[in-house]
Enzyme design. Structure first.
Site, PDB file in Angstrom:
ATOM      1  N   LYS A 267      -0.789  -5.685  10.152  1.00  0.00           N
ATOM      2  CA  LYS A 267       0.029  -5.245  11.347  1.00  0.00           C
ATOM      3  C   LYS A 267       1.301  -4.623  10.627  1.00  0.00           C
ATOM      4  O   LYS A 267       2.014  -5.020   9.934  1.00  0.00           O
ATOM      5  CB  LYS A 267       0.471  -6.665  11.781  1.00  0.00           C
ATOM      6  CG  LYS A 267       1.309  -6.460  13.009  1.00  0.00           C
ATOM      7  CD  LYS A 267       2.306  -7.547  13.414  1.00  0.00           C
ATOM      8  CE  LYS A 267       3.643  -7.466  12.792  1.00  0.00           C
ATOM      9  NZ  LYS A 267       4.533  -6.192  13.465  1.00  0.00           N
TER      10      LYS A 267
ATOM     11  N   GLY B 211       8.443  -8.212   3.460  1.00  0.00           N
ATOM     12  CA  GLY B 211       9.510  -7.984   4.195  1.00  0.00           C
ATOM     13  C   GLY B 211      10.864  -8.800   3.881  1.00  0.00           C
ATOM     14  O   GLY B 211      10.800  -9.148   2.727  1.00  0.00           O
TER      15      GLY B 211
ATOM     16  N   THR C  71      12.256 -13.726   6.945  1.00  0.00           N
ATOM     17  CA  THR C  71      10.850 -13.717   7.776  1.00  0.00           C
ATOM     18  C   THR C  71       9.762 -14.342   6.602  1.00  0.00           C
ATOM     19  O   THR C  71       8.778 -15.065   7.271  1.00  0.00           O
ATOM     20  CB  THR C  71      10.388 -12.241   8.022  1.00  0.00           C
ATOM     21  OG1 THR C  71      11.823 -11.277   8.304  1.00  0.00           O
ATOM     22  CG2 THR C  71       9.300 -12.180   8.818  1.00  0.00           C
ATOM     23  N   GLY C  72       9.883 -14.158   5.425  1.00  0.00           N
ATOM     24  CA  GLY C  72       8.910 -14.884   4.676  1.00  0.00           C
ATOM     25  C   GLY C  72       9.076 -16.397   4.662  1.00  0.00           C
ATOM     26  O   GLY C  72       7.877 -16.952   4.830  1.00  0.00           O
TER      27      GLY C  72
ATOM     28  N   GLU D 250       6.229 -10.697  -0.768  1.00  0.00           N
ATOM     29  CA  GLU D 250       6.988  -9.898  -1.351  1.00  0.00           C
ATOM     30  C   GLU D 250       8.093  -9.749  -0.491  1.00  0.00           C
ATOM     31  O   GLU D 250       8.013  -9.004   0.270  1.00  0.00           O
ATOM     32  CB  GLU D 250       6.258  -8.463  -1.466  1.00  0.00           C
ATOM     33  CG  GLU D 250       5.108  -8.466  -2.456  1.00  0.00           C
ATOM     34  CD  GLU D 250       5.066  -8.777  -3.876  1.00  0.00           C
ATOM     35  OE1 GLU D 250       6.376  -8.897  -4.268  1.00  0.00           O
ATOM     36  OE2 GLU D 250       3.962  -8.880  -4.799  1.00  0.00           O
TER      37      GLU D 250
ATOM     38  N   CYS E  36      13.036  -2.474  -1.617  1.00  0.00           N
ATOM     39  CA  CYS E  36      13.354  -3.808  -2.225  1.00  0.00           C
ATOM     40  C   CYS E  36      13.746  -3.873  -3.818  1.00  0.00           C
ATOM     41  O   CYS E  36      14.225  -4.712  -4.069  1.00  0.00           O
ATOM     42  CB  CYS E  36      11.966  -4.474  -2.079  1.00  0.00           C
ATOM     43  SG  CYS E  36      10.618  -3.837  -2.793  1.00  0.00           S
TER      44      CYS E  36
ATOM     45  N   GLU F 141      21.515  -8.567   0.420  1.00  0.00           N
ATOM     46  CA  GLU F 141      20.788  -7.141   0.307  1.00  0.00           C
ATOM     47  C   GLU F 141      21.286  -6.419   1.538  1.00  0.00           C
ATOM     48  O   GLU F 141      21.102  -6.842   2.793  1.00  0.00           O
ATOM     49  CB  GLU F 141      19.320  -7.669   0.504  1.00  0.00           C
ATOM     50  CG  GLU F 141      18.495  -6.544   0.415  1.00  0.00           C
ATOM     51  CD  GLU F 141      16.814  -6.757   0.788  1.00  0.00           C
ATOM     52  OE1 GLU F 141      16.711  -7.400   1.689  1.00  0.00           O
ATOM     53  OE2 GLU F 141      15.954  -6.112  -0.233  1.00  0.00           O
TER      54      GLU F 141
HETATM   55  P1  NAD Z   1      11.141  -7.811   8.428  1.00  0.00           P
HETATM   56  O1  NAD Z   1      10.680  -9.245   7.519  1.00  0.00           O
HETATM   57  O2  NAD Z   1      11.854  -7.617   9.385  1.00  0.00           O
HETATM   58  O3  NAD Z   1       9.258  -7.417   8.929  1.00  0.00           O
HETATM   59  C1  NAD Z   1       8.380  -7.277   8.228  1.00  0.00           C
HETATM   60  C2  NAD Z   1       7.083  -7.393   8.929  1.00  0.00           C
HETATM   61  O4  NAD Z   1       7.011  -8.724   9.412  1.00  0.00           O
HETATM   62  C3  NAD Z   1       6.945  -6.613  10.087  1.00  0.00           C
HETATM   63  O5  NAD Z   1       6.020  -6.032  10.427  1.00  0.00           O
HETATM   64  C4  NAD Z   1       7.459  -7.404  11.287  1.00  0.00           C
HETATM   65  O6  NAD Z   1       6.985  -7.064  12.548  1.00  0.00           O
HETATM   66  C5  NAD Z   1       7.058  -8.756  10.752  1.00  0.00           C
HETATM   67  N1  NAD Z   1       7.440  -9.853  11.345  1.00  0.00           N
HETATM   68  C6  NAD Z   1       8.879 -10.050  11.645  1.00  0.00           C
HETATM   69  N2  NAD Z   1       9.126 -11.399  12.397  1.00  0.00           N
HETATM   70  C7  NAD Z   1       8.016 -12.125  11.959  1.00  0.00           C
HETATM   71  C8  NAD Z   1       7.328 -13.548  12.154  1.00  0.00           C
HETATM   72  N3  NAD Z   1       8.009 -14.138  12.747  1.00  0.00           N
HETATM   73  N4  NAD Z   1       6.231 -13.739  11.813  1.00  0.00           N
HETATM   74  C9  NAD Z   1       5.401 -12.872  11.479  1.00  0.00           C
HETATM   75  N5  NAD Z   1       5.745 -11.710  11.179  1.00  0.00           N
HETATM   76  C10 NAD Z   1       6.760 -11.087  11.527  1.00  0.00           C
HETATM   77  O7  NAD Z   1      11.403  -6.791   7.267  1.00  0.00           O
HETATM   78  P2  NAD Z   1      11.551  -5.143   7.167  1.00  0.00           P
HETATM   79  O8  NAD Z   1      12.846  -5.189   7.904  1.00  0.00           O
HETATM   80  O9  NAD Z   1      10.393  -4.453   7.833  1.00  0.00           O
HETATM   81  O10 NAD Z   1      11.600  -4.834   5.931  1.00  0.00           O
HETATM   82  C11 NAD Z   1      12.671  -4.794   5.252  1.00  0.00           C
HETATM   83  C12 NAD Z   1      12.562  -6.069   4.090  1.00  0.00           C
HETATM   84  O11 NAD Z   1      11.412  -5.952   3.271  1.00  0.00           O
HETATM   85  C13 NAD Z   1      13.741  -5.962   3.083  1.00  0.00           C
HETATM   86  O12 NAD Z   1      14.315  -7.322   2.944  1.00  0.00           O
HETATM   87  C14 NAD Z   1      12.677  -5.873   1.552  1.00  0.00           C
HETATM   88  O13 NAD Z   1      13.491  -6.060   0.430  1.00  0.00           O
HETATM   89  C15 NAD Z   1      11.676  -6.283   1.739  1.00  0.00           C
HETATM   90  N6  NAD Z   1      10.608  -5.642   1.033  1.00  0.00           N
HETATM   91  C16 NAD Z   1      10.207  -6.305   0.168  1.00  0.00           C
HETATM   92  C17 NAD Z   1       9.238  -5.478  -0.754  1.00  0.00           C
HETATM   93  C18 NAD Z   1       8.662  -6.328  -2.166  1.00  0.00           C
HETATM   94  O14 NAD Z   1       7.728  -5.888  -2.471  1.00  0.00           O
HETATM   95  N7  NAD Z   1       9.300  -7.255  -2.374  1.00  0.00           N
HETATM   96  C19 NAD Z   1       8.544  -4.474  -0.598  1.00  0.00           C
HETATM   97  C20 NAD Z   1       9.260  -3.650   0.451  1.00  0.00           C
HETATM   98  C21 NAD Z   1      10.377  -4.427   1.249  1.00  0.00           C
END
Ligand code: NAD
Length: 496
Positions: A189, A242, A246-247, A264, A298, A399
């Site tokens: 997704k 993400g 959210t994690g 991650e 990230c 962040e």
């Molecule tokens: P996000 O958490 O908003 O979304 C990430 C994904 O999760 C998207 O596909 C989104 O639709 C989905 N999502 C959102 N809510 C959800 C839920 N309740 N249940 C299941 N899935 C859900 O993150 P973003 O804004 O897309 O990305 C930015 C973030 O990602 C930053 O915090 C960044 O640090 C992190 N990131 C981390 C790494 C790493 O490897 N550590 C790499 C890239 C980005």
């Protein structure tokens, strides 16, 4: 094809109608709902994508289960054959570099040259896991009972892969590569901001020879489609990249059926520079460690911790290097920093700049949009440097996920390590010093998963990547990632 047809989007623009890839078919959402996909460099809608939800996820899980369990299904393929199929996908991605890079750049506002580099990276990741597929070994273990004890590494089954918008296809490849090499079937997704390349990849996977249902791509909001994946009882593992919050929600949802999880998450990474470092090299290279991808990384080195005796020189050199970063139209080959992913994200980052000013930080460079009228319609923001920051300010703690860096002085090695660790995150970081002992002591002292010395390089396809503390669980890339997508089975054979 998932990208099905083109129609007029008004004002001379073209709109693409995207479809999901489920069970080898191009499909709309079950309820026919769609959402708009926007080019953040112009604000124009460029596509519509299916707004998938629980029913669509159920369909994808059924297709993935069937593909996994069928008598001659994916999990029964010889590992080498799985690897050869991944190698074909790697070659197809490489052949389509320009097409995929154009989609990624238009969809996220990242410079076209960066997008090309990322697509080449995707191909290299698939190539690596093509080679890894038949190198997933078990062990024989000398147990105390008379007999033979051995372990098998088996695929988990159906895995859910939820990825963000900052490096859309690259993050997808970090998950798909090891998951497929290990024999799992997948539901990918992409984030709602950036569905285009994932959907195209779903098609390329079919062309490469993955049987229908092995690679499914579902688009839709995180709160419905994403949550349905995280909670689904038919999915054995969820891999997520993400935001940390959210994690945390995904952990809660995944507890439903005690899914395996790898996460991650966010970061607030330190770039520690000692006075004895090659300061010129540090300053020339480090703007890209925080402003690359418009700071939406990230691993962004968003805190520069500088030894006080070198502070003024570092601020001067770093500010001068930052002013040279070329901000502009993502489609231009000369552009080094394009737009943020959306005007909403740009506004969020602007709010942080106001917060920093309100907290008394000293704005050295940037802080506003470029004044070129040609860029007025896009989500642009100049690379921004704050000095006079202390680690208790919000701009140093949270962040920002935008092109903003905070410079913070320290007086001793111990203080550098203490400040580096004074964050709930622990993803990456760098240490700059000509004293290799001091650099290594500092790197060892920092609680983060990915450190570099006299370099800002964080990501190596062959090496483990992931976070300490609230930056995540598990290690992607390298052979470590295979562990995230396999179960270990122990078998004892009585030889009496
Ligand atoms: P996000 O958490 O908003 O979304 C990430 C994904 O999760 C998207 O596909 C989104 O639709 C989905 N999502 C959102 N809510 C959800 C839920 N309740 N249940 C299941 N899935 C859900 O993150 P973003 O804004 O897309 O990305 C930015 C973030 O990602 C930053 O915090 C960044 O640090 C992190 N990131 C981390 C790494 C790493 O490897 N550590 C790499 C890239 C980005």
């Amino acid at each position: 094809m998932a990208i099905d047809q083109t129609m007029s989007g008004g004002a001379g623009t073209e709109m693409t109608v995207l479809r999901m890839v489920i069970g080898g078919e191009s499909v709309d959402a079950a309820d026919g709902q769609t959402f708009e996909v926007v080019n953040p460099a112009t604000g124009a809608s460029i596509a519509t994508a299916p707004q998938g939800g629980k029913v669509d996820v159920d369909k994808a899980v059924a297709a993935a289960q069937a593909a996994f369990e069928a008598p001659k299904g994916w999990s029964s393929w010889a590992a080498g054959k799985r690897g050869r199929t991944l190698a074909k996908l790697a070659a197809l991605v490489k052949d389509h570099t320009e097409e995929l890079a154009q989609l990624e750049s238009r969809n996220t506002g990242k410079p076209i040259t960066s997008a090309r580099g990322e697509i080449v990276g995707v191909s290299l990741v698939f190539d690596y896991y093509a080679g890894a597929a038949n190198k997933v070994f078990g062990q024989t273990i000398p147990v105390s009972k008379p007999g033979l004890d051995l372990t098998l590494r088996e695929p988990i089954g159906v895995v859910g892969l939820i990825v963000p918008w900052n490096f859309p296809l690259l993050m997808a490849s970090w998950k798909l590569g090891p998951a497929l090499a290990a024999g799992n079937t997948c539901i990918l997704k992409p984030a709602s901001y950036s569905p285009m390349t994932a959907l195209r990849l779903g098609e390329l996977a079919l062309e490469a020879g993955f049987p229908p249902g092995v690679v499914n791509v579902v688009t839709g909001p995180g709160g419905s489609a994403g949550a349905a994946i995280a909670a689904h009882p038919g999915i054995g593992k969820v891999a997520f990249t993400g935001e940390t919050t959210t994690g945390q929600e995904i952990m809660r949802l995944a507890s439903n059926n005690v899914k395996k999880i790898s996460l991650e998450l966010g970061g607030k990474s330190p770039n520690v520079v000692y006075a004895d470092a090659d300061l010129e090299r540090f300053a020339a290279e480090s703007p890209y460690s925080v402003f690359d991808n418009c700071g939406q990384d990230c691993c962004a080195r968003s805190r520069i911790l500088v030894e006080r005796s070198a502070h003024d020189q570092v601020v001067e050199l770093f500010a001068a290097a930052t002013r040279k970063v070329v901000v502009g139209d993502p489609a231009d080959d000369k552009t080094e920093v394009g737009t943020l992913v959306s005007s909403k994200q740009r506004d969020r980052v602007r709010d942080y700049i106001e917060i920093g000013l309100g907290e008394g930080a000293n704005l050295v460079v940037g802080g506003e949009a470029p004044d070129d009228p040609a860029l007025a319609g896009g989500a642009y923001l100049l690379p921004t440097v704050f000095d006079g920051v202390n680690n208790d300010m919000r701009i140093a703690k949270e962040e920002i996920f935008g092109p903003v860096v905070s410079i913070i002085p320290f007086d001793s090695e111990a203080e550098a390590i203490r400040l580096a660790n004074a964050t709930p995150y622990g993803l990456s970081g760098s240490v700059w010093s000509r004293d290799i002992g001091k650099a290594l002591r500092t790197a060892k002292g920092i609680q983060a998963g990915v450190l570099s010395v006299n370099s800002n390089s964080s990501v190596h396809t062959e090496a483990p990547f992931g976070g300490y503390k609230m930056s995540g669980i598990g290690r992607e890339l390298g052979m470590s990632a295979i562990e995230l997508y396999t179960e270990t089975k122990n078998i004892f054979i009585d030889l009496r």
